[in-house]
Design a protein around this motif. Structure first.
Motif: not given
Length: 409
Positions: A135-144, A160-167
Motif C-alpha cells: 500500500a505504501a512501499p517506501e513508507a517506514p513501518r514497524f511490526f508489533q 514474512a515481515i522481513k521480506k515485506a520490508g518491516y524495519q
C-alpha cells in the motif's frame, strides 16, 4: 456508505475529516460502528481509572512559554532509527482495524504514509503484511509482536515481515493475559473479521474469538532471554513494548533491546496503574539516551505530544484517535488525525521558541500534580448512554449479538 463482511458492517469512507479536536471524533464514530466494535476501541479495563488518567495526567506537567526567541516557522521533521519522518507522531499498533474500515490496516498505512508518519501493525492485523507494505512501499513501518508459545509461528512471522520490508519489532510484554475489560464482556465482543496470520498458519480465520481467547494463544511467560532470541531469529531491531518503570528499562536494555516503548497498553491491562506520562521522566533518566524511547497512551492533543517529547520521548504514538479517523474517513481520515495533532504541535513549538523537534527536548516543563477523577467506567449501567442506532452501524437481520454486540433496528 457501509459494506458488510458476513453481515458485520464496515465503513468504506475515504474523505478528509473536518474537526476542531480529536475528542469529538469519539462520539461521531458511534454513527458508523457497531456498538461492540466501538467499545472494543473506546474502553479500558475494570473501572477505567488508568485509561482516563492517561490523558488527565498530562495536566501534571505544564509547558512554560518563552518570549523574545526570535524564531519562526518551526519544523516537524525528525530522524528515527535511520528513518526520515515528517512528524514525531506515529501510529501505535492496535488489533483488527477491520472493525473500523473495510480496508483495515491497508488504509491506515496509506494515511500514515501520506502524513509522513511511522506506522506499526499488529500480529492480530486483518490484512497481510505483504498487502500493507504494498500500500505504501517506501513508507517506514514497524511490526508489533505478540510472542507465540509456538516458535514455528514466530519464525513464520519474522520471515514474512522481513521480506515485506518491516524495519523493526515492538515486542509486547505488558499483555501476557487480557485485562478485565468490562465493555467487551457487556457487549459480548469477539473478533468479527479474519486475522491474517492465523489464517495462513492454522487455516482458521480467528473469527468469533474473544480478546481473552486470542491472548491465550500468546506466550504468558517472556523473559530477557526471549529478547535475544527474537533478535537472532528475526535479524531486526527489537523494542520492548510495555515499560512503565525504571527497573524494567534497565532490564530491557540489559537484555539487548534496541529501544523501549513506554506504554500501559492504553489503560487496557492493569487498572489502577500510573499514567504513562507520570512515569516517563524516571524512565528517560534511566535510559539516559542509550536507546530510543517511544511513548504512547492517552495522547489527544499536540500539547501532549510536546510534553512527551520534552520529557524524554523520541516518538509519540497515538492509538484510539486514528481508528476513529479510519472509521470516519479511511486513509484520509487517518491522515486528518495526524495533521490535526501536527497543527496543534506547531503552535506549541512557535510559542516556546522550539524550531525543531530536537529543540523540544530542551523546553522548560514544570510539574504540579493534580487530583484525577475516580468515575465508574463509561459502560457501567449507571452511566451508560443510549447507543445511537443508524442504518450504517447495524448488523443484518437475524445475526446474533455475540460477534459484535451491535443492537438491531
Amino acid at each position: 456508505m457501509t459494506v458488510y463482511y458476513n453481515d458485520f458492517p464496515q465503513s468504506d469512507r475515504d474523505e478528509y475529516i473536518k474537526m476542531i479536536n480529536l475528542d469529538e471524533l469519539e462520539e461521531r464514530a458511534k454513527k458508523v460502528m457497531p456498538e461492540g466494535a466501538y467499545y472494543y476501541i473506546a474502553s479500558g479495563s475494570e473501572n477505567e481509572w488508568t485509561w482516563r488518567n492517561n490523558t488527565v495526567a498530562f495536566n501534571h506537567f505544564q509547558i512554560v512559554p518563552r518570549a523574545l526567541t526570535n524564531m519562526a516557522d518551526p519544523q516537524l521533521d525528525t530522524d528515527f532509527m535511520g528513518m526520515k519522518l515528517k512528524t514525531p507522531i506515529m501510529i501505535s499498533p492496535i488489533a483488527c482495524h477491520g472493525i473500523a474500515h473495510q480496508d483495515a490496516e491497508v488504509a491506515t498505512q496509506k494515511g500514515a504514509a501520506a502524513a509522513g508518519a511511522l506506522f506499526s501493525s499488529s500480529t492480530y492485523a486483518n490484512k497481510s503484511v505483504e498487502d500493507i507494505a504494498a500500500a505504501a512501499p517506501e513508507a517506514p513501518r514497524f511490526f508489533q509482536l505478540y510472542l507465540s508459545k509456538d516458535w514455528n509461528f514466530n519464525q513464520m512471522v519474522f520471515d514474512a515481515i522481513k521480506k515485506a520490508g518491516y524495519q523493526g519489532i515492538f515486542l509486547t510484554v505488558d499483555a501476557l493475559v487480557s485485562g478485565f475489560r468490562e465493555a467487551n464482556l457487556r457487549t459480548q465482543f469477539a473478533f468479527p473479521v479474519p486475522l491474517d496470520f492465523f489464517t495462513r498458519y492454522q487455516g482458521t480465520k480467528g473469527e468469533g474469538q474473544t480478546v481473552a481467547q486470542m491472548y491465550a494463544s500468546s506466550a504468558q511467560k517472556i523473559g530477557p532471554e526471549d529478547v535475544k532470541r527474537i533478535k537472532e531469529m528475526s535479524g531486526l531491531p527489537v523494542f520492548v513494548k510495555g515499560v512503565v518503570c525504571a527497573e524494567d528499562a534497565y532490564l530491557a536494555i540489559g537484555a539487548g533491546a534496541d529501544g523501549i516503548v513506554v506504554t500501559n497498553h492504553g489503560g487496557r491491562e492493569i487498572d489502577g496503574g500510573p499514567a504513562t506520562i507520570d512515569m516517563l521522566p524516571e524512565i528517560a533518566k534511566a535510559v539516559d539516551h542509550r536507546v530510543p524511547i517511544v511513548f504512547d497512551s492517552g495522547v489527544r492533543r499536540g500539547s501532549h505530544v510536546f510534553k512527551a517529547l520534552a520529557l524524554g520521548a523520541d516518538l509519540v504514538g497515538i492509538g484510539r484517535p486514528y481508528l476513529y479517523g479510519l472509521a470516519l474517513g479511511g486513509a484520509k481520515g487517518v491522515q486528518s488525525v495526524i495533521e490535526q495533532l501536527n497543527k496543534e504541535l506547531l503552535i506549541d513549538m512557535q510559542l516556546t521558541g522550539c524550531k525543531t523537534i530536537a529543540d523540544i527536548r530542551h523546553a522548560k516543563i514544570t510539574n504540579i500534580n493534580y487530583t484525577a477523577d475516580n468515575l465508574r467506567s463509561n459502560t457501567d449501567p449507571e452511566r451508560i448512554k443510549p447507543y445511537p442506532v443508524t442504518k450504517e452501524n447495524q448488523l443484518k437481520a437475524g445475526v446474533t449479538d455475540t460477534v459484535s454486540g451491535a443492537s438491531h433496528l
